[in-house]
Design a protein around this motif. Structure first.
Motif, mmCIF file in Angstrom:
data_model
loop_
_atom_site.group_PDB
_atom_site.id
_atom_site.type_symbol
_atom_site.label_atom_id
_atom_site.label_comp_id
_atom_site.label_asym_id
_atom_site.label_seq_id
_atom_site.Cartn_x
_atom_site.Cartn_y
_atom_site.Cartn_z
ATOM 1 N N ASN A 267 0.814 -1.221 0.000
ATOM 2 C CA ASN A 267 0.000 0.000 0.000
ATOM 3 C C ASN A 267 0.847 1.271 0.000
ATOM 4 O O ASN A 267 0.528 2.250 -0.669
ATOM 5 C CB ASN A 267 -0.956 0.010 1.208
ATOM 6 N N ALA A 268 1.939 1.242 0.775
ATOM 7 C CA ALA A 268 2.809 2.422 0.847
ATOM 8 C C ALA A 268 3.395 2.711 -0.534
ATOM 9 O O ALA A 268 3.461 3.856 -0.987
ATOM 10 C CB ALA A 268 3.919 2.186 1.865
ATOM 11 N N ARG A 269 3.785 1.647 -1.221
ATOM 12 C CA ARG A 269 4.395 1.803 -2.539
ATOM 13 C C ARG A 269 3.342 2.169 -3.601
ATOM 14 O O ARG A 269 3.639 2.859 -4.569
ATOM 15 C CB ARG A 269 5.097 0.493 -2.933
ATOM 16 N N LEU A 270 2.112 1.674 -3.410
ATOM 17 C CA LEU A 270 1.028 1.992 -4.356
ATOM 18 C C LEU A 270 0.775 3.499 -4.359
ATOM 19 O O LEU A 270 0.575 4.113 -5.405
ATOM 20 C CB LEU A 270 -0.258 1.249 -3.959
ATOM 21 N N LYS A 271 0.795 4.080 -3.178
ATOM 22 C CA LYS A 271 0.557 5.524 -3.055
ATOM 23 C C LYS A 271 1.580 6.304 -3.879
ATOM 24 O O LYS A 271 1.244 7.253 -4.590
ATOM 25 C CB LYS A 271 0.630 5.924 -1.577
ATOM 26 N N ASP A 272 2.836 5.877 -3.793
ATOM 27 C CA ASP A 272 3.903 6.524 -4.575
ATOM 28 C C ASP A 272 3.665 6.345 -6.076
ATOM 29 O O ASP A 272 3.851 7.270 -6.855
ATOM 30 C CB ASP A 272 5.284 5.931 -4.235
ATOM 31 N N LEU A 273 3.259 5.132 -6.445
ATOM 32 C CA LEU A 273 3.017 4.865 -7.871
ATOM 33 C C LEU A 273 1.918 5.789 -8.409
ATOM 34 O O LEU A 273 2.051 6.354 -9.496
ATOM 35 C CB LEU A 273 2.620 3.393 -8.092
ATOM 36 N N LEU A 274 0.841 5.947 -7.643
ATOM 37 C CA LEU A 274 -0.270 6.782 -8.123
ATOM 38 C C LEU A 274 0.159 8.244 -8.255
ATOM 39 O O LEU A 274 -0.227 8.934 -9.201
ATOM 40 C CB LEU A 274 -1.490 6.645 -7.204
ATOM 41 N N ALA A 275 1.002 8.701 -7.327
ATOM 42 C CA ALA A 275 1.510 10.081 -7.405
ATOM 43 C C ALA A 275 2.333 10.256 -8.688
ATOM 44 O O ALA A 275 2.217 11.267 -9.404
ATOM 45 C CB ALA A 275 2.365 10.388 -6.176
ATOM 46 N N GLN A 276 3.117 9.229 -8.966
ATOM 47 C CA GLN A 276 3.962 9.232 -10.164
ATOM 48 C C GLN A 276 3.113 9.265 -11.435
ATOM 49 O O GLN A 276 3.389 10.018 -12.369
ATOM 50 C CB GLN A 276 4.768 7.929 -10.120
ATOM 51 N N LEU A 277 2.059 8.431 -11.469
ATOM 52 C CA LEU A 277 1.193 8.381 -12.655
ATOM 53 C C LEU A 277 0.462 9.712 -12.829
ATOM 54 O O LEU A 277 0.272 10.185 -13.950
ATOM 55 C CB LEU A 277 0.189 7.226 -12.541
ATOM 56 N N ASN A 278 0.035 10.313 -11.721
ATOM 57 C CA ASN A 278 -0.627 11.621 -11.806
ATOM 58 C C ASN A 278 0.288 12.652 -12.456
ATOM 59 O O ASN A 278 -0.158 13.543 -13.169
ATOM 60 C CB ASN A 278 -1.049 12.108 -10.406
ATOM 61 N N GLU A 279 1.571 12.506 -12.184
ATOM 62 C CA GLU A 279 2.545 13.445 -12.728
ATOM 63 C C GLU A 279 2.846 13.160 -14.199
ATOM 64 O O GLU A 279 2.988 14.070 -15.000
ATOM 65 C CB GLU A 279 3.844 13.303 -11.932
ATOM 66 N N ASN A 280 2.933 11.866 -14.532
ATOM 67 C CA ASN A 280 3.445 11.487 -15.853
ATOM 68 C C ASN A 280 2.388 11.337 -16.936
ATOM 69 O O ASN A 280 2.722 11.296 -18.114
ATOM 70 C CB ASN A 280 4.231 10.170 -15.766
ATOM 71 N N LEU A 281 1.113 11.193 -16.556
ATOM 72 C CA LEU A 281 0.081 10.987 -17.575
ATOM 73 C C LEU A 281 -0.817 12.222 -17.641
ATOM 74 O O LEU A 281 -1.706 12.402 -16.808
ATOM 75 C CB LEU A 281 -0.740 9.727 -17.262
ATOM 76 N N PRO A 282 -0.580 13.088 -18.621
ATOM 77 C CA PRO A 282 -1.300 14.360 -18.700
ATOM 78 C C PRO A 282 -2.818 14.165 -18.723
ATOM 79 O O PRO A 282 -3.326 13.314 -19.450
ATOM 80 C CB PRO A 282 -0.829 14.970 -20.026
#
Length: 379
Positions: A267-282
């Protein structure tokens, strides 16, 4: 005058016909009415949100036997393949966001034509992020297959609405919800027999790495198919389900440590992944649903929520918490279904689903962030 009178009779007849058509689920103009609210609700995941796909698979994981669905009003209490006594979280959320119909299971014969405008459910009991997950059940739809199926639906939308309107409808009005990951631990990594190979060769860290890189690819694929509004659930406290408590012979207020630890790590890592996707996928918006804390709160503070137990399955058999044999016609069933957090050894009751769904719809950022589902719909 005569003309006016016949006009009003026609009007009444017309109204009646419309009402009848609506009641018969013939969707007619309903799609136009949806312009204001939610477009389609696309549901991906496992048995927590399966609405009947597994009925159409030859699989050991099925819920189309009584008393499953005993409180599901839409089917008058007949089992539909939902792994609970009533509605799933996905059903309740769609209802609250204004969808007049439940998202139809992709494998169901009536997932054609206008029916898909309200959404499609691809979830499958036993399904996971990894393709090997759920092998024990013989058949199930993993996340990769679920997205292959959405690709088919995506083409149907082009045919139904025309490419540009379809793109708009999917990008701006529709919500993609993903509830997956629990089986990757329960029916893959933690399974002694099947995953012995994986567990010897993979540390929990490496397995979770694998899960997240797969999930990242899967969510990016959905984005490439025009998905923009996402809600991603984390993994719940799987060490607290009646099944785990029963086989580990725990006390009422104890949970199994390892599964919960793995879930928290993921779960901790999922949160980071979602933040990353929010940044990288316009243009994409990934909303994080904190299912772990919501369910743990129900389990820990069950009395405050009006439940009498959060450790015993309402429908099941075996051991102290009725947690070994899944719910079926020969299972014992509790008298007060709405007073149990768990319907069966694995899944929450409708009463629990309702509390969780409401928090995801209207809750604050502790439950769901950066916004709740009501805000996501209107975003």
């Amino acid at each position: 005058m005569g003309a006016m009178k016949s006009c009003s009779i026609h009007h009444h007849v017309a109204t009646l016909v419309i009402v009848l058509l609506f009641n018969l689920c013939c969707f007619g103009k309903a799609a136009d009415r949806q312009e204001e609210g939610l477009g389609a609700s696309f549901i991906f995941g496992d048995s927590l949100v399966d609405a009947g796909n597994n009925n159409f698979l030859s699989t050991l994981s099925k819920a189309n036997i009584p008393p499953n669905g005993i409180d599901f009003k839409a089917s008058k209490g007949t089992p539909t393949g939902r792994y609970t006594n009533g509605r799933t979280i996905g059903d309740i959320i769609g209802e609250e966001l204004g969808s007049p119909n439940y998202a139809v299971p992709f494998l169901s014969p009536n997932s054609t034509g206008k029916a898909i405008l309200y959404g499609v459910n691809y979830a499958s009991g036993g399904g996971g992020i990894m393709n090997a997950t759920g092998r024990i059940f013989v058949n199930r739809l993993g996340m990769d297959v679920q997205i292959d199926y959405f690709n088919i639906t995506r083409k149907q939308f082009d045919k139904l609405l025309g490419p540009s309107k379809a793109r708009d409808y999917i990008m701006k009005k529709s919500i993609f919800s993903v509830t997956i990951g629990a089986n990757d631990f329960l029916n893959n990594y933690l399974l002694p027999v099947l995953s012995i190979g994986a567990r010897i060769s993979q540390t929990p860290d490496a397995f979770i790495d694998d899960m997240l890189s797969h999930l990242s690819t899967q969510l990016t694929r959905l984005y490439q198919l025009d998905a923009r509004k996402f809600v991603i659930g984390n993994v719940g406290p799987i060490g607290c389900i009646p099944y785990q408590k029963t086989i580990n012979q725990l006390k009422e207020d104890e949970c199994v440590e390892l599964p919960n630890k793995l879930a928290l790590q993921y779960n901790a890592r999922l949160k980071d992944l979602l933040a990353q996707l929010n940044e990288n996928l316009p243009g994409a918006l990934f909303v994080h649903a904190n299912v772990y804390d919501l369910v743990l709160d129900l389990i820990t503070n069950y009395k405050q929520h009006g439940f009498i137990t959060s450790s015993k399955a309402c429908c099941g058999n075996g051991g102290q918490f009725a947690g070994i044999i899944p719910c079926g016609p020969t299972s014992s069933m509790c008298a007060e279904r709405s007073k149990h957090v768990f319907w069966d050894p694995y899944h929450p009751s409708e009463a629990a689903n309702l509390i969780i769904a409401k928090k995801l719809l209207y809750g604050d950022t502790k439950a769901i962030s950066p916004m709740n589902l009501k805000q996501l719909r209107d975003h």
